[in-house]
Every structure is written in C-alpha cells, then in structure tokens.
Design a protein around this motif. Structure first.
Motif, PDB file in Angstrom:
ATOM      1  N   LEU A 197       1.584  -9.040  12.641  1.00 37.96           N
ATOM      2  CA  LEU A 197       0.450  -9.360  11.772  1.00 37.96           C
ATOM      3  C   LEU A 197      -0.572  -8.229  11.724  1.00 37.96           C
ATOM      4  O   LEU A 197      -1.140  -7.936  10.669  1.00 37.96           O
ATOM      5  CB  LEU A 197      -0.218 -10.655  12.228  1.00 37.96           C
ATOM      6  N   CYS A 198      -0.813  -7.591  12.854  1.00 37.89           N
ATOM      7  CA  CYS A 198      -1.789  -6.494  12.853  1.00 37.89           C
ATOM      8  C   CYS A 198      -1.317  -5.349  11.962  1.00 37.89           C
ATOM      9  O   CYS A 198      -2.100  -4.780  11.190  1.00 37.89           O
ATOM     10  CB  CYS A 198      -2.015  -5.991  14.278  1.00 37.89           C
ATOM     11  N   GLU A 199      -0.044  -5.002  12.066  1.00 40.24           N
ATOM     12  CA  GLU A 199       0.500  -3.947  11.207  1.00 40.24           C
ATOM     13  C   GLU A 199       0.424  -4.351   9.736  1.00 40.24           C
ATOM     14  O   GLU A 199       0.186  -3.521   8.855  1.00 40.24           O
ATOM     15  CB  GLU A 199       1.952  -3.657  11.595  1.00 40.24           C
ATOM     16  N   ALA A 200       0.607  -5.647   9.469  1.00 39.58           N
ATOM     17  CA  ALA A 200       0.587  -6.125   8.080  1.00 39.58           C
ATOM     18  C   ALA A 200      -0.779  -5.944   7.427  1.00 39.58           C
ATOM     19  O   ALA A 200      -0.875  -5.722   6.214  1.00 39.58           O
ATOM     20  CB  ALA A 200       0.993  -7.591   8.033  1.00 39.58           C
ATOM     21  N   THR A 201      -1.848  -6.019   8.202  1.00 42.82           N
ATOM     22  CA  THR A 201      -3.184  -5.901   7.610  1.00 42.82           C
ATOM     23  C   THR A 201      -3.441  -4.522   7.023  1.00 42.82           C
ATOM     24  O   THR A 201      -4.374  -4.348   6.234  1.00 42.82           O
ATOM     25  CB  THR A 201      -4.262  -6.211   8.660  1.00 42.82           C
ATOM     26  N   ALA A 202      -2.620  -3.533   7.378  1.00 43.42           N
ATOM     27  CA  ALA A 202      -2.802  -2.183   6.850  1.00 43.42           C
ATOM     28  C   ALA A 202      -2.011  -1.930   5.568  1.00 43.42           C
ATOM     29  O   ALA A 202      -2.115  -0.849   4.981  1.00 43.42           O
ATOM     30  CB  ALA A 202      -2.386  -1.156   7.909  1.00 43.42           C
ATOM     31  N   VAL A 203      -1.245  -2.902   5.123  1.00 46.61           N
ATOM     32  CA  VAL A 203      -0.446  -2.710   3.901  1.00 46.61           C
ATOM     33  C   VAL A 203      -1.377  -2.680   2.693  1.00 46.61           C
ATOM     34  O   VAL A 203      -2.166  -3.608   2.482  1.00 46.61           O
ATOM     35  CB  VAL A 203       0.598  -3.822   3.757  1.00 46.61           C
ATOM     36  N   PRO A 204      -1.325  -1.633   1.865  1.00 48.49           N
ATOM     37  CA  PRO A 204      -2.209  -1.550   0.698  1.00 48.49           C
ATOM     38  C   PRO A 204      -2.013  -2.738  -0.239  1.00 48.49           C
ATOM     39  O   PRO A 204      -0.883  -3.143  -0.522  1.00 48.49           O
ATOM     40  CB  PRO A 204      -1.778  -0.245   0.028  1.00 48.49           C
ATOM     41  N   GLY A 205      -3.128  -3.279  -0.689  1.00 50.94           N
ATOM     42  CA  GLY A 205      -3.087  -4.371  -1.644  1.00 50.94           C
ATOM     43  C   GLY A 205      -3.054  -5.757  -1.036  1.00 50.94           C
ATOM     44  O   GLY A 205      -3.106  -6.759  -1.755  1.00 50.94           O
ATOM     45  N   LEU A 206      -2.973  -5.859   0.299  1.00 53.86           N
ATOM     46  CA  LEU A 206      -2.923  -7.169   0.934  1.00 53.86           C
ATOM     47  C   LEU A 206      -4.216  -7.937   0.668  1.00 53.86           C
ATOM     48  O   LEU A 206      -5.301  -7.432   0.900  1.00 53.86           O
ATOM     49  CB  LEU A 206      -2.712  -7.021   2.440  1.00 53.86           C
ATOM     50  N   MET A 254      11.197 -28.709   4.353  1.00 48.88           N
ATOM     51  CA  MET A 254       9.779 -28.419   4.181  1.00 48.88           C
ATOM     52  C   MET A 254       9.133 -27.783   5.413  1.00 48.88           C
ATOM     53  O   MET A 254       7.973 -27.417   5.364  1.00 48.88           O
ATOM     54  CB  MET A 254       9.017 -29.718   3.845  1.00 48.88           C
ATOM     55  N   GLU A 255       9.863 -27.656   6.511  1.00 44.44           N
ATOM     56  CA  GLU A 255       9.242 -27.215   7.753  1.00 44.44           C
ATOM     57  C   GLU A 255       9.424 -25.740   8.058  1.00 44.44           C
ATOM     58  O   GLU A 255       8.745 -25.202   8.917  1.00 44.44           O
ATOM     59  CB  GLU A 255       9.797 -28.028   8.937  1.00 44.44           C
ATOM     60  N   TYR A 256      10.358 -25.075   7.390  1.00 42.67           N
ATOM     61  CA  TYR A 256      10.678 -23.735   7.876  1.00 42.67           C
ATOM     62  C   TYR A 256       9.958 -22.619   7.131  1.00 42.67           C
ATOM     63  O   TYR A 256      10.135 -21.452   7.446  1.00 42.67           O
ATOM     64  CB  TYR A 256      12.183 -23.524   7.949  1.00 42.67           C
ATOM     65  N   ALA A 257       9.089 -22.960   6.176  1.00 46.63           N
ATOM     66  CA  ALA A 257       8.170 -21.975   5.606  1.00 46.63           C
ATOM     67  C   ALA A 257       6.949 -21.926   6.518  1.00 46.63           C
ATOM     68  O   ALA A 257       6.131 -22.846   6.538  1.00 46.63           O
ATOM     69  CB  ALA A 257       7.781 -22.345   4.190  1.00 46.63           C
ATOM     70  N   LEU A 258       6.821 -20.874   7.310  1.00 53.19           N
ATOM     71  CA  LEU A 258       5.830 -20.805   8.378  1.00 53.19           C
ATOM     72  C   LEU A 258       4.558 -20.074   7.973  1.00 53.19           C
ATOM     73  O   LEU A 258       3.525 -20.204   8.647  1.00 53.19           O
ATOM     74  CB  LEU A 258       6.441 -20.123   9.599  1.00 53.19           C
ATOM     75  N   GLY A 259       4.615 -19.298   6.910  1.00 55.58           N
ATOM     76  CA  GLY A 259       3.443 -18.555   6.478  1.00 55.58           C
ATOM     77  C   GLY A 259       3.760 -17.731   5.251  1.00 55.58           C
ATOM     78  O   GLY A 259       4.854 -17.823   4.688  1.00 55.58           O
ATOM     79  N   ALA A 260       2.798 -16.933   4.823  1.00 56.39           N
ATOM     80  CA  ALA A 260       2.976 -16.141   3.607  1.00 56.39           C
ATOM     81  C   ALA A 260       1.980 -14.990   3.570  1.00 56.39           C
ATOM     82  O   ALA A 260       0.965 -14.999   4.288  1.00 56.39           O
ATOM     83  CB  ALA A 260       2.810 -17.019   2.363  1.00 56.39           C
ATOM     84  N   ALA A 261       2.271 -14.008   2.731  1.00 60.26           N
ATOM     85  CA  ALA A 261       1.345 -12.905   2.466  1.00 60.26           C
ATOM     86  C   ALA A 261       1.161 -12.781   0.968  1.00 60.26           C
ATOM     87  O   ALA A 261       2.123 -12.890   0.209  1.00 60.26           O
ATOM     88  CB  ALA A 261       1.890 -11.602   3.040  1.00 60.26           C
ATOM     89  N   LEU A 262      -0.075 -12.558   0.530  1.00 61.82           N
ATOM     90  CA  LEU A 262      -0.398 -12.383  -0.882  1.00 61.82           C
ATOM     91  C   LEU A 262      -0.897 -10.969  -1.112  1.00 61.82           C
ATOM     92  O   LEU A 262      -1.720 -10.459  -0.331  1.00 61.82           O
ATOM     93  CB  LEU A 262      -1.468 -13.374  -1.336  1.00 61.82           C
ATOM     94  N   VAL A 263      -0.413 -10.347  -2.189  1.00 64.34           N
ATOM     95  CA  VAL A 263      -0.696  -8.934  -2.471  1.00 64.34           C
ATOM     96  C   VAL A 263      -1.135  -8.791  -3.923  1.00 64.34           C
ATOM     97  O   VAL A 263      -0.662  -9.518  -4.809  1.00 64.34           O
ATOM     98  CB  VAL A 263       0.574  -8.086  -2.225  1.00 64.34           C
ATOM     99  N   ARG A 264      -2.023  -7.832  -4.171  1.00 62.25           N
ATOM    100  CA  ARG A 264      -2.395  -7.470  -5.550  1.00 62.25           C
ATOM    101  C   ARG A 264      -2.308  -5.951  -5.692  1.00 62.25           C
ATOM    102  O   ARG A 264      -2.733  -5.206  -4.804  1.00 62.25           O
ATOM    103  CB  ARG A 264      -3.805  -7.933  -5.895  1.00 62.25           C
ATOM    104  N   SER A 265      -1.749  -5.507  -6.822  1.00 56.98           N
ATOM    105  CA  SER A 265      -1.681  -4.074  -7.105  1.00 56.98           C
ATOM    106  C   SER A 265      -1.653  -3.891  -8.624  1.00 56.98           C
ATOM    107  O   SER A 265      -1.867  -4.834  -9.382  1.00 56.98           O
ATOM    108  CB  SER A 265      -0.450  -3.453  -6.440  1.00 56.98           C
ATOM    109  N   GLY A 266      -1.353  -2.653  -9.050  1.00 61.82           N
ATOM    110  CA  GLY A 266      -1.451  -2.350 -10.468  1.00 61.82           C
ATOM    111  C   GLY A 266      -0.269  -2.780 -11.300  1.00 61.82           C
ATOM    112  O   GLY A 266      -0.414  -3.068 -12.484  1.00 61.82           O
ATOM    113  N   THR A 267       0.932  -2.837 -10.700  1.00 64.88           N
ATOM    114  CA  THR A 267       2.140  -3.147 -11.439  1.00 64.88           C
ATOM    115  C   THR A 267       3.039  -4.066 -10.611  1.00 64.88           C
ATOM    116  O   THR A 267       2.935  -4.100  -9.382  1.00 64.88           O
ATOM    117  CB  THR A 267       2.948  -1.884 -11.773  1.00 64.88           C
ATOM    118  N   PRO A 268       3.952  -4.799 -11.267  1.00 61.63           N
ATOM    119  CA  PRO A 268       4.915  -5.604 -10.512  1.00 61.63           C
ATOM    120  C   PRO A 268       5.736  -4.777  -9.534  1.00 61.63           C
ATOM    121  O   PRO A 268       6.057  -5.246  -8.434  1.00 61.63           O
ATOM    122  CB  PRO A 268       5.792  -6.225 -11.608  1.00 61.63           C
TER     123      PRO A 268
END
Length: 413
Positions: A349-358, A379-393
């Motif tokens: 998770l700490c490394e993930a916070t440095a991903v551009p656009g998070l 319904m139980e095995y989705a444990l979390g998620a990350a949302l990102v925004r950037s300029g293009t798909p």
C-alpha cells in the motif's frame, strides 16, 4: 419547506454511499433513508433514518407514505438492484417520477428482459429459461456451446458458469440451484432456482451509463470492463471507453433501443454489453447506477459531471446537466483474494501511494475477516480497490497495471 428525497438503502461501500449523500446535500435535498440496517453516516447528512425490511414491498411503501406525510418528498431513488421493484412501487404510490411497476420486472429478471426485447432480436444472444436439469439439457441443444448459465435474478456478476460441453451442465446446474435460494440471499425470493442459459458472447465487454428524463435518453458515457475467468468477476473498469468512435456510436444506438423498448421513461440505467468488432449485443441491463465506483467516482473524475447529482435530478423531475469541462479518464482496479482463508493485510500500500494519478485506495475487508471465493461465495473476495485519474484511458490502464502488481492481499489458508 425544503424538498426531500427518499433513498432506499445505500451502496455497501462507504466511498460510494457518501458520494450519494453529498450529492443530495449539494442539491439542497433532505435525505430520508429507508434501510434494512442502520447506516453509520454523519447525522448532518440525514434528515431521518428508518429501519424497515425493504425486501417487503408493502412495508417499504407504508414507510414511504409515512415520510411523505411529514416531509415534502420530491423523489425516490435506489442505488442497487435489490430495491428496483420496491422503489418503482413507492414512486407510483407517491405520484413521483420513476420506473413504472409494470416495466420494473424486466430490469430485475434476465429472462423477462430478453422476452421484452423480442422486437429487437439483433441485440440478443440465443437464450432459454431453465428450472430443471431436463430443461437445461434441451436448452443446450437450442443455444449450443460454448454457453453461459446464470441466475435470472442475480446482481453483481453473481453465479456465472461457462458451459463448454454436456459434462459441464449438471455440475453448474447443481451449484446454481443450491445457491439461488432466498435463505442464501433474499434477492432470489422472486426467482428461486430460475436460471438462464445463453449463447457465449465473444469480444470486449463494456457498460453504458445514462439517464432518462421524460423519455429523453442522455448517455454519460461508455466504460471498458475487464473480467476474470471462469466466473466473469469484474476486476477493472476504465472510463471513458477507448473503443473507436464508430464502435461507441453503435453501442449507444443499441443502448437507446433497449431502454426505449423496456419502457424506462424516468430514471437511470447501467447496461452491459459485448462488442465483437462488428456488432454489439446485450449482456444485461439494470435500472440503477453502475457500481464498482463507476458512477460514483469514475464519471465525475473523468468529466466533472456528477452522475449521482443527475440521478437525483431525474428522480425529482428535473433534466440532467451535462459536463462542460474537457474530458480526462479514470479507472478502478479491484483487489481479489487469491484463495479462501483469513484476510490479514494488504502488502504494497505504501508503494501504491506513489503511483501517479492515484485518487483513492479502498480497503473493504477488515483483518481477520473470513474470505470465501467462487463458486462457494461471490461477494466476499473483493477485498479492496484503487481509483486512478489521468489524461487518457491508456495512461489510466498503465497506472492500474502498476497498482495491480504492487498491491498484494495476504490471505492465510
């Protein structure tokens, strides 16, 4: 007196349901919540919260009538499939805009959806309703293989089995008949043991998000989806779609035809389809917002347009407001348990916070939670998620790839 909106339950994810409450606050609407379970939200965002068994439509309508006697109720809205039928009945009882009770069943039962669309067969796969093993064997002769067997009344990609030959029929049927019972989940009360076998559609998978106000359809956009075999669990969404203009136009035409034929004149919709490079065909369609943060976050992150605000506008008899800002792109990557067991933590998770656009890291499971995986549970095995925004798909997809490699759920067998 300030207008109020009745919400029938909230999205299960805190990030999503707070988006709904804040959207109502921005529009100056009091929120009256009818809910099965007490919602733990800031008191300032709710005018009143009432516990009621919302699967019981008579009790739901009675509770809504009581609220309408005490507040100036301008609209009724649901955020998930489970309350589509009840919300339609409540809107009719209060004389408010919404999906009609006559049209609602076709948005909750996949077999009824397809029979209601008989006038536009070009958008449908081959299909057959199944309630017994003998019916399934006969249906397989008509539909052919490969095929997909799934419940008619499920939601959220629950219970999808691929059928590649006669040997797959009985195991899939037995699993699904055991699962599609109201004692497993009350959503199956009106479709117990009812399944649908349909042609396996090839191509890329997409969803269409949109609104309908007084019969006029407005699309918010098209989402690209990634699913995980063999149960077709949705693992990633990117908005807007990277498909060519011609493909997106074809999908938009199909969505418009389906919504008109099903009789949705006021409300929102989330339609799922496949694109094979030449034509688009329907997977399913729901009269509610898209989940997995698509409408709560991806649409507004990419466009500046609040899908939830527009859902509330339509529910209260007003047209949606289109975005005017230049479009960006946004996406979500879900983190799934690799196997059944006990969830301990997320590594990376700490490394993930440095991903551009998070934009957001979401943790849906608490350490120590027991995790089950399909086909035992969906319904139980989705444990979390990350949302990102950037300029293009493409940039969003690259960031999601990085996050998928960094964030690792630790589940002890």
């Amino acid at each position: 007196m300030t207008d109020a909106v009745i919400m029938c339950n909230l999205r299960p994810n805190q990030l999503e349901h707070h988006a709904a409450l804040r959207a109502a606050h921005r529009l100056g609407l009091k929120v009256l919540l009818l809910t099965d379970q007490k919602a733990d939200v800031a008191p300032s965002l709710l005018a009143e919260q009432i516990r009621v068994p919302t699967y019981d439509i008579a009790q739901l309508v009675a509770a809504g009538r009581d609220l309408a006697r005490r507040y100036k109720v301008a609209g009724v809205v649901t955020w998930s499939d489970r309350d589509v039928l009840g919300t339609a009945e409540l809107a009719r009882a209060l004389g408010l805009p919404g999906l009609s009770p006559e049209a609602a069943p076709a948005f909750r039962n996949k077999h009824l959806t397809r029979t209601a669309l008989s006038a536009i067969p070009e958008y449908l796969p081959r299909f057959a309703r199944v309630t017994s093993l003998a019916e399934l064997e006969r249906a397989a002769e008509h539909v052919g293989t490969p095929a997909v067997l799934k419940p008619t009344g499920a939601a959220g990609s629950i219970g999808i089995f691929e059928i590649h030959g006669p040997g797959d029929l009985r195991p899939a049927f037995d699993e699904l008949v055991a699962y599609t019972r109201p004692e497993v989940h009350p959503i199956f009360a009106t479709s117990t043991g009812e399944l649908i076998l349909e042609e396996f559609l090839t191509g890329s998978e997409h969803s269409v998000e949109g609104y309908v106000h007084e019969g006029r359809i407005t699309l918010a956009g098209i989402t690209d989806k990634t699913t995980l075999a063999p149960f077709h669990t949705e693992t990633r969404h990117v908005f807007p779609s990277a498909l060519p203009d011609t493909a997106r136009a074809t999908i938009a035409r199909m969505a418009g035809a389906v919504i008109r034929e099903l009789g949705l004149t006021d409300g929102v919709f989330h339609l799922e389809c496949k694109w094979d490079g030449e034509r688009s065909r329907l997977v399913e369609v729901a009269a509610r917002v898209g989940g997995d943060h698509i409408t709560s976050h991806l649409v507004p992150l990419a466009t500046g347009e609040s899908f939830y605000e527009n859902a509330l506008r339509v529910a209260t008899g007003r047209p949606p407001v289109s975005a005017t800002a230049p479009a960006l792109a946004a996406g979500v990557q879900k983190f799934l348990a690799p196997h059944a067991g006990t969830f301990r933590r997320f590594d990376g998770l700490c490394e993930a916070t440095a991903v551009p656009g998070l934009e957001h890291l979401v943790v849906d499971a608490r350490p120590g939670a027991v995790v089950r995986v399909p086909p035992e549970h969906y319904m139980e095995y989705a444990l979390g998620a990350a949302l990102v925004r950037s300029g293009t798909p493409a940039e969003v997809t690259a960031a999601l790839d990085t996050l998928q490699s960094l964030v690792r759920p630790v589940v002890e067998p």
